[in-house]
Design an enzyme around this catalytic site. Structure first.
Site, short mmCIF file in Angstrom:
data_model
loop_
_atom_site.label_atom_id
_atom_site.label_comp_id
_atom_site.label_asym_id
_atom_site.label_seq_id
_atom_site.Cartn_x
_atom_site.Cartn_y
_atom_site.Cartn_z
N SER A 123 0.79 -1.24 0.00
CA SER A 123 0.00 0.00 0.00
C SER A 123 0.82 1.28 0.00
O SER A 123 0.26 2.37 -0.17
CB SER A 123 -0.96 0.02 1.20
OG SER A 123 -2.12 -0.71 0.91
N LYS A 126 0.30 3.87 -2.74
CA LYS A 126 -0.68 4.97 -2.74
C LYS A 126 -0.02 6.34 -2.66
O LYS A 126 -0.63 7.34 -3.05
CB LYS A 126 -1.67 4.78 -1.59
CG LYS A 126 -2.56 3.55 -1.75
CD LYS A 126 -3.55 3.43 -0.61
CE LYS A 126 -4.51 2.24 -0.79
NZ LYS A 126 -3.87 0.95 -0.54
N SER A 317 -6.32 4.05 3.67
CA SER A 317 -5.71 3.06 2.77
C SER A 317 -6.80 2.40 1.93
O SER A 317 -6.88 1.17 1.81
CB SER A 317 -4.92 2.01 3.55
OG SER A 317 -3.96 1.39 2.71
#
Length: 485
Positions: A123, A126, A317
């Site tokens: 993640s 991102k 997230s």
């Protein structure tokens, strides 16, 4: 084997103003702030009119992040190496541990171990999605959802523009989102006495598969991912009421509908009094010369501004939002709005920003794909760029970053005796997949010097999540707890 002490190479020199800029951005953690200048325009805020009373002043918030001091002594490469060398090679992190640490005010690299090697980022991806969409679309951009007249009398076509936060009504998952009931009201006004009889769902803006081929088999139905379509409501959540309760309890898992575009189309049809049996996929006719006529716009609603969508993506997230924003980069760069097109467009925008795009390979925007590769040094370059003041719109990525032992994915980390030095002075994005653990963000040293750091490891034992997170936290805490000189 450890790399030799780093020397400055391709890193840009960042103005000393950077530390002050970041302090101002980070000061907004968890509180309401006034937004002067361009930020007010990005967020859609309007100045109070004549005669409108000013709101009462809020009490000063409790300090969370220590103020960075641009004049604090800078750590030395030798000092940082002495602090980190015993920590980066521990078995809990596996045998592929890649690290980059740099000084924010000057951009000088302070420590590197495989810092230019592409690593599965999870993640942490991102951060790249956020910076590239802010650069490509701008912070004030809003994603439209439109309704147009179909080819047949009474046919209404709802055209998805890629807003993943679109709500059915005021009970939606994302506060302030655009709403289908508002769009339906516009359509009824535009049609006058004509009764809607059919709803056509046009989600053709997106192309390619709805699931990225590099996703693990359980992701499409695992509650953190879902089918990516140009029209959806509430991030494709099937039970918004339950999802909101779970979110309030810190659980981001939510069951997703299998066909988000049709589910949204049926919700829109209900609002128009059209039966579900009269909902089908199709494409909107081109607008003709006759108005009203086939293709004529009957209504439009717009998403929250991009600056707020990026904040949602990073703070929660949110994988569905991330994939939607990645496709906005593709659309802004005339690429297909697909996984492949989004990856290519984000790579191109990264290169436009002066980042080392040869150290970046993206198959998706969320980080769910194991085909992604990002180097730690690209991440530290990106974080420095977002705060150097040259592109103020990019600083929006900092607003949603979790704070150690305080918020988001770091709320329950940095609370042990070995890591408490990082509590409140580390702000970072985390990433986790089976065998993959990553963190990238900012840390203020004991002297008040602001550093950027990224640690990525993608060969951790499958059952090593807790140990790997603890090891990563000790690295951040070591930077926070030392002057490293």
């Amino acid at each position: 084997m450890e790399s030799p002490a780093p020397t400055p190479r391709r890193r840009r020199r960042v103005p000393v103003l950077l530390a002050a800029v970041l302090v101002l951005v980070l000061a907004a953690v968890g509180i309401a702030v006034l937004r002067p200048g361009p930020v007010a325009g990005w967020l859609g805020d309007e100045p109070a009119g004549p005669g409108v009373a000013e709101p009462a002043a809020e009490p000063a918030p409790v300090a969370v992040l220590a103020a960075a001091d641009a004049n604090a002594p800078m750590p030395t490469p030798e000092g940082v190496r002495a602090a980190l060398a015993p920590l980066v090679g521990v078995p809990a992190l596996g045998d592929r541990v890649h690290v980059s640490v740099a000084d924010v005010a000057t951009g000088q690299p302070l420590f590197g171990r495989g810092e230019d090697d592409g690593t599965v980022p999870a993640s942490v991806t991102k951060l790249v999605t956020g910076v590239t969409v802010l650069a490509a679309r701008g912070p004030a951009y809003r994603i439209p959802t439109r309704a147009v007249a179909g080819a047949a009398p009474g046919e209404v076509v709802i055209v998805g523009g890629g807003d993943p936060t679109l709500a059915v009504d005021k009970k939606g998952f994302y506060p302030g989102a655009a709403r289908l009931d508002d769009l339906a009201a516009q359509v009824r006004d535009a049609l006058g006495g004509t009764k809607p009889t059919k709803v056509t769902v046009d989600s053709s803006l997106y192309s390619g598969p709805v699931f990225e081929p590099g996703w693990d088999d359980d992701i499409p139905t695992g509650g953190y991912g879902g089918a990516i379509t140009a029209l959806m409501t509430d991030g494709a959540r099937s039970d918004v009421t339950r999802a909101k309760k779970d979110e309030a309890a810190g659980n981001h898992w939510a069951e997703r509908v299998s066909q988000p575009d049709l589910a949204a189309g049926r919700a829109f049809a209900r609002l128009l009094g059209v039966p579900p049996s009269a909902v089908a996929r199709g494409t909107a006719p081109a607008a003709g010369a006759a108005t009203p006529g086939p293709g004529a716009e009957l209504g439009k609603v717009e998403s929250l501004p991009m600056v707020r969508l990026v904040d949602i993506m990073i703070s929660d997230s949110d994988n569905i939002v991330a994939e939607a924003l990645a496709r906005q980069v593709a659309l802004a760069r005339d690429q297909p709005a697909s996984f492949v097109g989004a990856g290519a467009a984000m790579d191109a925008v990264a290169a436009e920003l002066g980042l080392p795009a040869d150290e970046l390979t993206l198959a998706d925007g969320s980080g769910l794909s194991r085909s992604n590769r990002i180097s730690p040094s690209l991440l530290t370059d990106l974080i420095a760029l977002a705060g150097d003041g040259s592109r103020p719109e990019l600083a929006a990525i900092f607003g949603g970053l979790p704070v150690a032992d305080w918020s988001g994915t770091l709320a329950d980390r940095y609370g042990t005796a070995a890591t408490k030095a990082g509590a409140g002075v580390i702000r970072a994005k985390t990433g986790t997949l089976t065998k993959v653990h990553a963190i990238a963000g900012l840390v203020s040293t004991s002297d008040g010097r602001l550093l950027t750091f990224a640690v990525l490891t993608d060969a951790v034992p499958p059952d090593g999540l807790t140990a790997a997170r603890g090891a990563l936290d000790r690295i951040g805490a070591a930077l926070a707890g030392c002057g490293c000189r």
